[in-house]
Design an enzyme around this catalytic site. Structure first.
Site, PDB file in Angstrom:
ATOM      1  N   ASN A 231      31.416  29.853  38.573  1.00 35.77           N
ATOM      2  CA  ASN A 231      32.045  28.928  37.625  1.00 35.77           C
ATOM      3  C   ASN A 231      33.335  28.311  38.190  1.00 35.77           C
ATOM      4  O   ASN A 231      34.183  27.848  37.430  1.00 35.77           O
ATOM      5  CB  ASN A 231      32.279  29.593  36.264  1.00 35.77           C
ATOM      6  CG  ASN A 231      33.040  30.912  36.398  1.00 35.77           C
ATOM      7  OD1 ASN A 231      33.604  31.198  37.444  1.00 35.77           O
ATOM      8  ND2 ASN A 231      33.075  31.689  35.337  1.00 35.77           N
TER       9      ASN A 231
ATOM     10  N   ARG B 254      44.984  33.710  35.605  1.00 33.30           N
ATOM     11  CA  ARG B 254      45.097  34.887  34.747  1.00 33.30           C
ATOM     12  C   ARG B 254      46.446  34.831  34.038  1.00 33.30           C
ATOM     13  O   ARG B 254      47.472  34.504  34.654  1.00 33.30           O
ATOM     14  CB  ARG B 254      44.986  36.191  35.549  1.00 33.30           C
ATOM     15  CG  ARG B 254      43.583  36.528  36.013  1.00 33.30           C
ATOM     16  CD  ARG B 254      42.625  36.822  34.846  1.00 33.30           C
ATOM     17  NE  ARG B 254      41.273  37.137  35.284  1.00 33.30           N
ATOM     18  CZ  ARG B 254      40.262  36.261  35.299  1.00 33.30           C
ATOM     19  NH1 ARG B 254      40.444  35.019  34.907  1.00 33.30           N
ATOM     20  NH2 ARG B 254      39.050  36.645  35.679  1.00 33.30           N
TER      21      ARG B 254
ATOM     22  N   GLN C 128      43.173  40.017  26.184  1.00 35.72           N
ATOM     23  CA  GLN C 128      42.159  39.113  25.651  1.00 35.72           C
ATOM     24  C   GLN C 128      41.152  39.886  24.824  1.00 35.72           C
ATOM     25  O   GLN C 128      40.638  40.875  25.338  1.00 35.72           O
ATOM     26  CB  GLN C 128      41.454  38.382  26.804  1.00 35.72           C
ATOM     27  CG  GLN C 128      42.381  37.410  27.497  1.00 35.72           C
ATOM     28  CD  GLN C 128      41.662  36.446  28.429  1.00 35.72           C
ATOM     29  OE1 GLN C 128      42.257  35.499  28.885  1.00 35.72           O
ATOM     30  NE2 GLN C 128      40.421  36.664  28.707  1.00 35.72           N
TER      31      GLN C 128
ATOM     32  N   HIS D 105      39.919  31.681  26.333  1.00 35.61           N
ATOM     33  CA  HIS D 105      39.458  31.722  27.720  1.00 35.61           C
ATOM     34  C   HIS D 105      38.053  31.125  27.823  1.00 35.61           C
ATOM     35  O   HIS D 105      37.057  31.811  27.609  1.00 35.61           O
ATOM     36  CB  HIS D 105      39.451  33.181  28.195  1.00 35.61           C
ATOM     37  CG  HIS D 105      39.280  33.340  29.664  1.00 35.61           C
ATOM     38  ND1 HIS D 105      39.525  34.519  30.300  1.00 35.61           N
ATOM     39  CD2 HIS D 105      38.885  32.479  30.627  1.00 35.61           C
ATOM     40  CE1 HIS D 105      39.300  34.380  31.604  1.00 35.61           C
ATOM     41  NE2 HIS D 105      38.895  33.147  31.818  1.00 35.61           N
TER      42      HIS D 105
HETATM   43  P1  NDP Z   1      39.059  32.406  45.757  1.00 32.05           P
HETATM   44  O1  NDP Z   1      38.965  33.805  46.237  1.00 32.05           O
HETATM   45  O2  NDP Z   1      38.143  31.380  46.321  1.00 32.05           O
HETATM   46  O3  NDP Z   1      40.543  31.849  45.968  1.00 32.05           O
HETATM   47  C1  NDP Z   1      41.698  32.577  45.717  1.00 32.05           C
HETATM   48  C2  NDP Z   1      42.751  32.068  46.669  1.00 32.05           C
HETATM   49  O4  NDP Z   1      43.997  32.657  46.299  1.00 32.05           O
HETATM   50  C3  NDP Z   1      42.494  32.445  48.125  1.00 32.05           C
HETATM   51  O5  NDP Z   1      42.607  31.283  48.925  1.00 32.05           O
HETATM   52  C4  NDP Z   1      43.616  33.438  48.415  1.00 32.05           C
HETATM   53  O6  NDP Z   1      44.088  33.347  49.721  1.00 32.05           O
HETATM   54  C5  NDP Z   1      44.697  32.931  47.493  1.00 32.05           C
HETATM   55  N1  NDP Z   1      45.769  33.851  47.229  1.00 32.05           N
HETATM   56  C6  NDP Z   1      45.730  35.193  47.086  1.00 32.05           C
HETATM   57  N2  NDP Z   1      46.961  35.659  46.823  1.00 32.05           N
HETATM   58  C7  NDP Z   1      47.787  34.599  46.784  1.00 32.05           C
HETATM   59  C8  NDP Z   1      49.170  34.455  46.553  1.00 32.05           C
HETATM   60  N3  NDP Z   1      49.945  35.515  46.325  1.00 32.05           N
HETATM   61  N4  NDP Z   1      49.689  33.223  46.584  1.00 32.05           N
HETATM   62  C9  NDP Z   1      48.910  32.156  46.843  1.00 32.05           C
HETATM   63  N5  NDP Z   1      47.591  32.235  47.072  1.00 32.05           N
HETATM   64  C10 NDP Z   1      47.031  33.444  47.040  1.00 32.05           C
HETATM   65  O7  NDP Z   1      38.932  32.473  44.174  1.00 32.05           O
HETATM   66  P2  NDP Z   1      38.587  31.304  43.147  1.00 32.05           P
HETATM   67  O8  NDP Z   1      39.286  30.077  43.563  1.00 32.05           O
HETATM   68  O9  NDP Z   1      37.122  31.239  42.895  1.00 32.05           O
HETATM   69  O10 NDP Z   1      39.235  31.917  41.821  1.00 32.05           O
HETATM   70  C11 NDP Z   1      40.631  32.133  41.725  1.00 32.05           C
HETATM   71  C12 NDP Z   1      40.946  32.899  40.459  1.00 32.05           C
HETATM   72  O11 NDP Z   1      40.643  32.095  39.349  1.00 32.05           O
HETATM   73  C13 NDP Z   1      40.098  34.168  40.233  1.00 32.05           C
HETATM   74  O12 NDP Z   1      40.654  35.277  40.910  1.00 32.05           O
HETATM   75  C14 NDP Z   1      40.150  34.340  38.746  1.00 32.05           C
HETATM   76  O13 NDP Z   1      41.254  35.151  38.383  1.00 32.05           O
HETATM   77  C15 NDP Z   1      40.388  32.941  38.233  1.00 32.05           C
HETATM   78  N6  NDP Z   1      39.202  32.438  37.507  1.00 32.05           N
HETATM   79  C16 NDP Z   1      39.359  32.037  36.221  1.00 32.05           C
HETATM   80  C17 NDP Z   1      38.278  31.617  35.474  1.00 32.05           C
HETATM   81  C18 NDP Z   1      38.441  31.116  34.079  1.00 32.05           C
HETATM   82  O14 NDP Z   1      37.456  31.011  33.358  1.00 32.05           O
HETATM   83  N7  NDP Z   1      39.640  30.775  33.653  1.00 32.05           N
HETATM   84  C19 NDP Z   1      36.914  31.633  36.042  1.00 32.05           C
HETATM   85  C20 NDP Z   1      36.882  31.931  37.452  1.00 32.05           C
HETATM   86  C21 NDP Z   1      37.986  32.380  38.129  1.00 32.05           C
HETATM   87  P3  NDP Z   1      43.372  34.007  50.977  1.00 32.05           P
HETATM   88  O15 NDP Z   1      41.904  34.026  50.773  1.00 32.05           O
HETATM   89  O16 NDP Z   1      43.813  33.086  52.056  1.00 32.05           O
HETATM   90  O17 NDP Z   1      43.922  35.374  51.082  1.00 32.05           O
END
Ligand code: NDP
Length: 388
Positions: A147, A285, A314, A333
């Site tokens: 998603n 989150r 939640q 959410h």
């Molecule tokens: P990804 O794993 O593709 O991306 C997460 C990114 O965050 C990675 O590039 C990672 O970096 C980076 N990251 C980790 N820690 C930090 C930090 N401290 N500062 C900056 N960047 C950081 O996940 P998605 O993009 O698919 O999803 C992200 C989040 O969105 C999920 O973890 C979830 O909590 C949330 N989400 C919410 C939904 C909703 O319905 N509202 C649904 C789906 C997801 P690197 O890989 O380089 O370490």
């Protein structure tokens, strides 16, 4: 035979099934970057149906009961008298969605003596105590990418609706009003603004891509820099710290996972270092933002608007201040729970269960914890959580 305990959100107040607005959804086969959408052997639902609620059962009942397993579905998940807590001690598998998370705390994991597999139907397994899961030998999986685009679309919608003052203007129209001054006194064009994302993973990059045609200046901060070709294609400015990112931007969209390193990242100090009148959108989150600091920043005008769909806990209590704080565009959410997203994560859950019961490996990109350690996507996204 296994017992599968599934915690889903409540059915529509108008009954199940709802009246659908459309007959079908577009068929998507590959995500950006090449990962294929879930490929279960079979599904027992029509894509586009409401699957994430109790009666929807993620479309799994026929399959699981057909194999002779016990499938318990409930929305009752909080407190010692909840159905979830009562059914947990002899459950082999727990499934829940981040929208209505079955919090698998260390205490609950200690009670769940038979638990072997925790499936997040969707993305984001921060509702599971990953340290406790590692110690208990539980496999934790989620459906990476299922998603991500749903959330990216929602975040872009929220940025635009805050900047353009859409929701208050709609409310004026719905109440029979026509006071244009009241609508436009807080309405701006996004064109020319500086917009940034915290994290440039699957969702963050999708947000940046979708914003590019709006002729904004795009910025991002991530732990790792994107390839130069991507930065060039999207015209991105990379910032080596979140502090430098927020100081440069008018609007920020948060897309980092929640773990101890990002909890309360947007605290009073960071918010006060932003340009006065900035916008923050958080579809990652709730706990990444300090709840009360956000309220104060909106009240003082330091923030011009805050929107998102994620809260803690939640469901959010009725008196949660984000429901009523000024200039907010909060929703429950829902960003990742569009009917389009549900079709993919329900199919992903089915694929995972087929692999589990047929003793086939689960895709590496779905793994968060496996074999007593962080694995797959979990090893990349949640490293600090396991070491806290
Ligand atoms: P990804 O794993 O593709 O991306 C997460 C990114 O965050 C990675 O590039 C990672 O970096 C980076 N990251 C980790 N820690 C930090 C930090 N401290 N500062 C900056 N960047 C950081 O996940 P998605 O993009 O698919 O999803 C992200 C989040 O969105 C999920 O973890 C979830 O909590 C949330 N989400 C919410 C939904 C909703 O319905 N509202 C649904 C789906 C997801 P690197 O890989 O380089 O370490």
């Amino acid at each position: 035979m296994a017992k599968i305990l599934c915690v889903l959100f409540d059915d529509p107040t108008t009954g199940y099934p709802p009246q659908y607005a459309r007959k079908d959804i577009p068929k998507i086969e590959v995500y950006p970057g090449g990962q294929t959408v879930p490929t279960p052997k079979h599904i027992d639902f029509v894509p586009g149906e409401l699957l994430g609620c109790v009666s929807g059962g993620l479309g799994l009942r026929e399959y699981l009961e057909g194999l002779g397993h016990t499938f318990v579905v409930t929305s009752d998940k909080e407190g010692p008298d909840s159905v979830f807590e009562k059914e947990l001690p002899d459950a082999d598998i727990v499934i829940s969605q981040p929208f209505w998370p079955a919090y698998l705390t260390a205490e609950r994991i200690a009670k769940a003596r038979k638990l072997k597999l925790a499936i997040t139907a969707g993305i984001g397994s921060d509702h599971v105590d990953l340290d406790a899961a590692i110690k208990a030998g539980i496999t934790v999986v989620e459906e990476t990418f299922s998603n991500s685009i749903s959330v990216a679309e929602h975040a872009v919608m929220m940025i635009l609706s805050l900047v353009r003052n859409y929701i208050p203007s709609h409310e004026i129209a719905a109440k029979g009003g026509w006071n244009i001054s009241d609508c436009v006194s807080r309405s701006y064009d996004i064109e020319g603004m500086h917009v940034g994302t915290v994290a440039a993973g699957r969702i963050g990059v999708a947000v940046l891509k979708r914003l590019k045609p709006f002729d904004v200046h795009l910025h991002y901060f991530d732990k790792h820099r994107l390839p130069e070709s991507v930065e060039k294609e999207l015209g991105l400015t990379f910032h080596p710290s979140v502090e430098e990112l927020v100081a440069a931007c008018d609007a920020i969209s948060i897309h980092a996972p929640l773990y101890p390193g990002t909890k309360n990242l947007f605290d009073e100090k960071l918010l006060n270092s932003m340009k006065p009148g900035s916008y923050v959108v958080n579809c990652a989150r709730g706990e990444i933002c300090d709840r009360d600091a956000i309220v104060r920043a909106l009240e003082s005008g330091q923030l011009a608007g805050y929107a998102g769909d994620v809260w803690f806990p939640q469901p959010a209590p009725k008196d949660h201040p984000w429901r009523t704080m000024p200039h907010n565009g909060m929703t429950p959410h829902i960003s990742g729970a569009s009917l389009s997203g549900q079709a993919r994560y329900a199919a992903g859950t089915r694929e995972i269960l087929e692999c589990w019961f047929e003793d086939r490996p689960i895709r590496n990109e779905y793994l968060i914890v496996a074999g007593g350690a962080l694995a797959g996507t979990g090893a990349k996204s949640y490293d600090v959580a396991a070491k806290k």
